[in-house]
Write a protein that holds these residues in place. Structure first.
Motif, PDB file in Angstrom:
ATOM      1  N   SER A   1      23.840 -11.517 -30.003  1.00 40.52           N
ATOM      2  CA  SER A   1      23.643 -11.359 -28.562  1.00 40.52           C
ATOM      3  C   SER A   1      24.966 -10.958 -27.921  1.00 40.52           C
ATOM      4  CB  SER A   1      23.151 -12.665 -27.928  1.00 40.52           C
ATOM      5  OG  SER A   1      23.129 -12.551 -26.512  1.00 40.52           O
TER       6      SER A   1
ATOM      7  N   VAL B   1      21.930  -2.507 -30.723  1.00 39.47           N
ATOM      8  CA  VAL B   1      20.908  -2.729 -29.694  1.00 39.47           C
ATOM      9  C   VAL B   1      19.534  -2.313 -30.210  1.00 39.47           C
ATOM     10  CG1 VAL B   1      20.097  -1.985 -27.428  1.00 39.47           C
ATOM     11  CG2 VAL B   1      22.513  -2.513 -27.765  1.00 39.47           C
TER      12      VAL B   1
ATOM     13  N   TRP C   1      29.820  -7.175 -19.063  1.00 40.97           N
ATOM     14  CA  TRP C   1      30.009  -7.493 -20.475  1.00 40.97           C
ATOM     15  C   TRP C   1      31.480  -7.728 -20.782  1.00 40.97           C
ATOM     16  CZ3 TRP C   1      29.769  -3.837 -25.233  1.00 40.97           C
ATOM     17  CH2 TRP C   1      29.604  -4.592 -26.401  1.00 40.97           C
TER      18      TRP C   1
ATOM     19  N   ASN D   1      25.547 -11.650 -24.824  1.00 38.55           N
ATOM     20  CA  ASN D   1      25.664 -12.560 -23.683  1.00 38.55           C
ATOM     21  C   ASN D   1      26.499 -13.794 -24.024  1.00 38.55           C
ATOM     22  OD1 ASN D   1      23.980 -10.873 -22.155  1.00 38.55           O
ATOM     23  ND2 ASN D   1      22.143 -11.850 -22.964  1.00 38.55           N
TER      24      ASN D   1
ATOM     25  N   PHE E   1      20.479  -8.120 -20.936  1.00 34.95           N
ATOM     26  CA  PHE E   1      21.715  -7.440 -21.309  1.00 34.95           C
ATOM     27  C   PHE E   1      22.627  -7.213 -20.107  1.00 34.95           C
ATOM     28  CE2 PHE E   1      20.229  -4.930 -25.313  1.00 34.95           C
ATOM     29  CZ  PHE E   1      20.385  -6.093 -26.052  1.00 34.95           C
TER      30      PHE E   1
END
Length: 292
Positions: free
Chosen positions: A131, A169, A90, A133, A231
């Motif tokens: 998101s 989340v 991440w 991502n 994730f």
């Protein structure tokens, strides 16, 4: 297993590696392995043509079908997500998309919601999707494709002031429900893996059976594209079983792929002007393209 969904699976898992088109007769024969009648196959093809996902090409007295650019984009992204093994690290950023689509464009708004959910975004409040991502490029391409530039805003944020990361989340995704689905997949396919190993070692698994098993496996695993947001590891629970399910999927897939691909090739016919490049190896081990 519905005809249209099976066609998507076959294009993503086999046909795309063999030039991208297929004679309709081959598709009918392949889908007969799953109890699909010729009329149901032709009906599904017709609907996909009308929805601009497939396009036909006629050569002599034979019809061949290939994905449109729109269909290809969706399947290529799905294949990448199915066959990518490692979770990415991440970067600490949240991608946030907000939109305000007029009521007269309701169908377009509904399609946008489906696309965002499939891509891995989570809905945290009315018309606000997030998101963790790196989906900026993909999201902007989707916005341009649907001509939504004046109705949408995409931005990134590095921190949440009012809540912690876990709150976001929990708000956007139901990870316990996804965990339960992974448990079901593992409980179903772990004993099947042992059975298939024994049959492969005993040389009692036919090419046709391997093709059916691999296609059903991919079809079953593909549903997680609509559930698991993919994730980064930092945001997943410590007991996350998605990794174990993915390893099980990989093990079974690689075990039965060579005979499955042989059976596919025995029925497959492409148009005469299609060029094939490393088709068999790519179809046997699609993981190599995304995990090198």
């Amino acid at each position: 297993m519905k005809p249209r969904s099976l066609i998507v699976t076959l294009f993503g898992d086999f046909i795309q590696y063999y030039g991208g088109d297929i004679w309709v007769g081959s598709l009918i024969q392949l889908m007969a392995n799953f109890g699909m009648s010729e009329s149901s196959v032709r009906g599904a093809i017709l609907r996909m043509v009308q929805q601009e996902l497939l396009v036909a090409k006629r050569i002599g007295n034979k019809s061949y079908y290939r994905l449109t650019d729109q269909g290809k984009r969706r399947i290529e992204e799905g294949v990448r997500r199915v066959y990518t093994i490692k979770n990415h690290k991440w970067d600490g950023l949240w991608r946030i998309l907000t939109y305000s689509v007029p009521e007269e464009k309701r169908e377009l708004r509904n399609q946008l919601r489906k696309e965002l959910s499939w891509t891995g975004f989570g809905l945290i409040s009315n018309s606000t999707w997030v998101s963790p991502n790196p989906l900026e490029e993909q999201t902007m391409e989707m916005i341009r494709n649907y001509q939504l530039e004046e109705y949408t805003t995409l931005f990134t944020a590095g921190s949440i002031v009012s809540h912690d990361q876990q709150y976001l989340v929990n708000k956007g995704w139901n990870l316990p429900a996804i965990q339960a689905e992974y448990d079901t997949f593992i409980d179903t396919y772990r004993p099947k893996y042992e059975q298939l190993k024994e049959r492969v070692w005993n040389n009692s698994l036919t090419d046709q059976e391997a093709f059916v098993e691999r296609t059903r496996l991919v079809h079953a695993y593909r549903k997680f594209l609509f559930q698991d947001p993919g994730f980064p590891q930092e945001l997943l629970p410590k007991d996350w079983n998605g990794t174990g399910a993915r390893e099980l999927f990989w093990n079974i897939h690689q075990l039965i792929s060579p005979p499955a691909v042989r059976y596919f090739e025995s029925l497959f016919e492409h148009s005469p002007d299609t060029q094939l490049i490393d088709s068999r190896q790519r179809a046997i081990n699609p993981f190599a393209e995304f995990n090198s």
